[in-house]
Design a protein around this motif. Structure first.
Motif, PDB file in Angstrom:
ATOM      1  N   THR A   1     -11.456 -40.395 -31.101  1.00 54.91           N
ATOM      2  CA  THR A   1     -10.256 -40.526 -30.277  1.00 54.91           C
ATOM      3  C   THR A   1      -9.228 -39.469 -30.645  1.00 54.91           C
ATOM      4  O   THR A   1      -8.596 -38.866 -29.780  1.00 54.91           O
ATOM      5  N   ARG A   2      -9.079 -39.225 -31.946  1.00 54.50           N
ATOM      6  CA  ARG A   2      -8.101 -38.227 -32.414  1.00 54.50           C
ATOM      7  C   ARG A   2      -8.464 -36.830 -31.919  1.00 54.50           C
ATOM      8  O   ARG A   2      -7.620 -36.100 -31.386  1.00 54.50           O
TER       9      ARG A   2
ATOM     10  N   VAL B   1      -2.846 -46.040 -34.068  1.00 55.77           N
ATOM     11  CA  VAL B   1      -3.538 -46.077 -35.351  1.00 55.77           C
ATOM     12  C   VAL B   1      -2.706 -45.298 -36.355  1.00 55.77           C
ATOM     13  O   VAL B   1      -2.151 -44.245 -36.035  1.00 55.77           O
TER      14      VAL B   1
ATOM     15  N   ASP C   1      -4.310 -49.939 -40.417  1.00 61.61           N
ATOM     16  CA  ASP C   1      -4.995 -48.888 -41.155  1.00 61.61           C
ATOM     17  C   ASP C   1      -6.331 -49.417 -41.677  1.00 61.61           C
ATOM     18  O   ASP C   1      -6.683 -50.585 -41.502  1.00 61.61           O
TER      19      ASP C   1
ATOM     20  N   SER D   1      -5.696 -45.130 -29.703  1.00 61.27           N
ATOM     21  CA  SER D   1      -7.126 -45.447 -29.675  1.00 61.27           C
ATOM     22  C   SER D   1      -7.414 -46.495 -28.627  1.00 61.27           C
ATOM     23  O   SER D   1      -6.683 -47.467 -28.497  1.00 61.27           O
TER      24      SER D   1
ATOM     25  N   GLY E   1      -8.457 -49.910 -30.404  1.00 61.25           N
ATOM     26  CA  GLY E   1      -8.228 -49.885 -31.821  1.00 61.25           C
ATOM     27  C   GLY E   1      -7.599 -51.173 -32.318  1.00 61.25           C
ATOM     28  O   GLY E   1      -7.074 -51.973 -31.558  1.00 61.25           O
TER      29      GLY E   1
ATOM     30  N   TRP F   1     -15.568 -48.265 -36.923  1.00 60.05           N
ATOM     31  CA  TRP F   1     -14.102 -48.151 -36.893  1.00 60.05           C
ATOM     32  C   TRP F   1     -13.675 -46.710 -37.148  1.00 60.05           C
ATOM     33  O   TRP F   1     -12.880 -46.142 -36.397  1.00 60.05           O
TER      34      TRP F   1
ATOM     35  N   ARG G   1     -14.680 -44.278 -34.302  1.00 59.20           N
ATOM     36  CA  ARG G   1     -13.839 -44.408 -33.109  1.00 59.20           C
ATOM     37  C   ARG G   1     -12.490 -43.690 -33.306  1.00 59.20           C
ATOM     38  O   ARG G   1     -12.003 -43.003 -32.417  1.00 59.20           O
ATOM     39  N   GLN G   2     -11.888 -43.871 -34.490  1.00 63.91           N
ATOM     40  CA  GLN G   2     -10.602 -43.219 -34.738  1.00 63.91           C
ATOM     41  C   GLN G   2     -10.744 -41.691 -34.730  1.00 63.91           C
ATOM     42  O   GLN G   2      -9.915 -40.975 -34.176  1.00 63.91           O
TER      43      GLN G   2
END
Length: 488
Positions: free
Chosen positions: A445-446, A397, A415, A408, A411, A438, A441-442
């Protein structure tokens, strides 16, 4: 909507608990009298109970014994103003889930109740095998008629009544926790406690504390005695997921518990006896780990009294069709959709895919396709491009300049602006929900990648409870193990 019952003659406790859950979907029931509390348990079947130890007209410890006869699976969290060892020990011996000290802290209340709800859900939702139960049954369903899954059903039936340790082996996303719960629900311990813990999600110190508990002052931040899962779950079943990620020191303590059913809390000297059945699972090659000196051979033999191997989805043939039908029906309800079917081209696309993430990945792909759908039938264009290319749906991502990209699980590899363009081109009618999913989730995950999968640290960084984080991980189909390994 989960229900929380509070039995306490202190009205300030009622108000604090109501305030704690006022912006959640939790229904809070309160009363001040033991008899009224018993009546509420009979009528409302709450999912967790906060119980004052010192009621005016009753002893909370004695009341707990009565409640256990009414509902042995109800997690009881005692409230006490007495910070002494005897009170904690008495509470746990009466089958308490845990206890809280007055004055109550809102965050501690929410965290503990969230965990209690999770435990209740695992114990209350039965797991049926498809050949033995229709899909209309309440609870979860093990879906599949392939020979591999029929063999799994037979093994569950054989080992469930036997009070022995079970080791479940299978790739990530194959449904190992569901198998563990099926064994529990068909065992002689089905009316006792069931608890699950992910050994990969906690640091060594936190994992030992979660399993064995700790004494006050055992380490920095240990400001009170903590009762561990093996003590909480005395008489019940514990599911140890990702057992291959357990440190050598914790392996030694688990081995002793299996051999003697005895242990000490972290920082303590008192020997505690317990009687638990252990079901463990891993996606790692334990035999290779033993050769490499990373896993104890004697512990492996103790855990591996009976072994169940879960086949990966790519080896289950037409089970993919059955799973698609099952999840399509479930997601229609949860997403408030009316998808009637999947086109033949789309079905062929799904059958030809290798599913490296197994059932968890299939769920995520189907949910995304249903969110993208603009009609009653799912066609190939609604499914992620990775399925068309045969690639694993894990891609980087975009990250700010100077920072490493975050990997991700599931993912889009684009962007946010590109993602919005995709929604617009698909004539999405649910852009707000899809965009929020969306971004969520990012973000998760980060943060999970930065904390190396430690959910406690991740929840602290995100400013949410561990229970909320676990729910989000589950709903977004994020695999912590997959995220960390991909990042490495």
């Amino acid at each position: 909507m989960p229900k929380l019952l509070v039995i306490d003659d202190d009205r300030t406790v009622h108000r604090l608990v109501e305030k704690t859950f006022e912006e959640t979907d939790v229904s809070v029931l309160t009363c001040s009298v033991a008899e009224e509390g018993i009546d509420l348990i009979r009528r409302e079947s709450p999912d967790a109970l906060l119980l004052d130890i010192m009621l005016h007209e009753a002893n909370g410890l004695e009341l707990a014994t009565q409640i256990r006869h009414l509902d042995p699976k109800l997690p009881i969290i005692f409230i006490t103003a007495m910070n002494d060892s005897d009170t904690a020990i008495q509470a746990m011996s009466r089958g308490a889930y845990d206890y809280l000290l007055k004055p109550l802290n809102k965050q501690e209340v929410q965290d503990l109740v969230d965990r209690a709800f999770d435990t209740r859900r695992l114990m209350q939702s039965p797991v049926h095998m498809q050949e033995a139960a229709p899909s209309t049954e309440k609870g979860d369903l093990l879906v599949g008629r392939s020979q591999g899954m029929l063999d799994v059903y037979k093994k569950i039936g054989r080992v469930a009544p036997q009070d022995v340790a079970v080791l479940i082996l299978g790739e990530s996303g194959t449904g190992k926790e569901l198998i563990a719960r099926a064994i529990y629900h068909h065992s002689s311990r089905r009316n006792e406690c069931f608890m699950a813990i992910n050994c990969a999600a906690l640091s060594d110190t936190l994992l030992e504390s979660e399993l064995f508990g700790h004494e006050k002052g055992a380490f920095t931040g240990a400001d009170r005695r903590h009762i561990g899962k093996f003590e909480q779950c005395n008489g019940g079943t514990i599911f140890l997921d990702e057992i291959g990620d357990m440190s050598p020191s914790t392996q030694s303590k688990v081995l002793r518990l299996l051999q003697e059913q005895k242990f000490e809390r972290v920082g303590g000297t008192e020997t505690i006896e317990t009687n638990v059945r252990i079901i463990s699972a891993t996606n790692r090659d334990l035999e290779q780990m033993i050769e490499d000196g990373e896993f104890r051979l004697d512990l492996y033999h103790r855990l591996n009294t009976f072994q169940i191997n879960l086949p990966p989805l790519r080896e289950r043939g037409e089970d993919v069709r059955l799973l698609l039908e099952h999840f399509l029906s479930r997601f229609n309800k949860s997403l408030n959709k009316q998808i009637s079917g999947i086109s033949d081209d789309a079905v062929r696309l799904l059958l030809d895919y290798a599913w490296p993430g197994n059932i968890r990945e299939l769920q995520g792909v189907l949910r995304k396709a249903m969110l993208m759908a603009v009609g009653p039938v799912l066609v190939p264009e609604f499914f992620p491009g990775e399925l068309h290319e045969g690639d694993t749906p894990v891609s980087p991502v975009a990250a700010p300049i100077g920072e490493a990209p975050v990997v991700s699980n599931g993912g889009t590899g684009a962007d946010f602006q590109s993602f919005l363009l995709q929604l617009e081109s698909a004539n999405s009618s649910d852009m707000y929900a899809e965009a929020l999913e969306w971004m969520e989730r990012q973000l998760l995950t980060r943060v999970l990648t930065a904390t190396e999968g430690n959910q406690s640290k991740a929840a602290e960084k995100l400013g949410i409870t561990r229970g909320s984080l676990r729910n989000k991980i589950r709903s977004l189909n994020i695999s912590i193990d997959h995220v960390i390994n991909s990042d490495e």
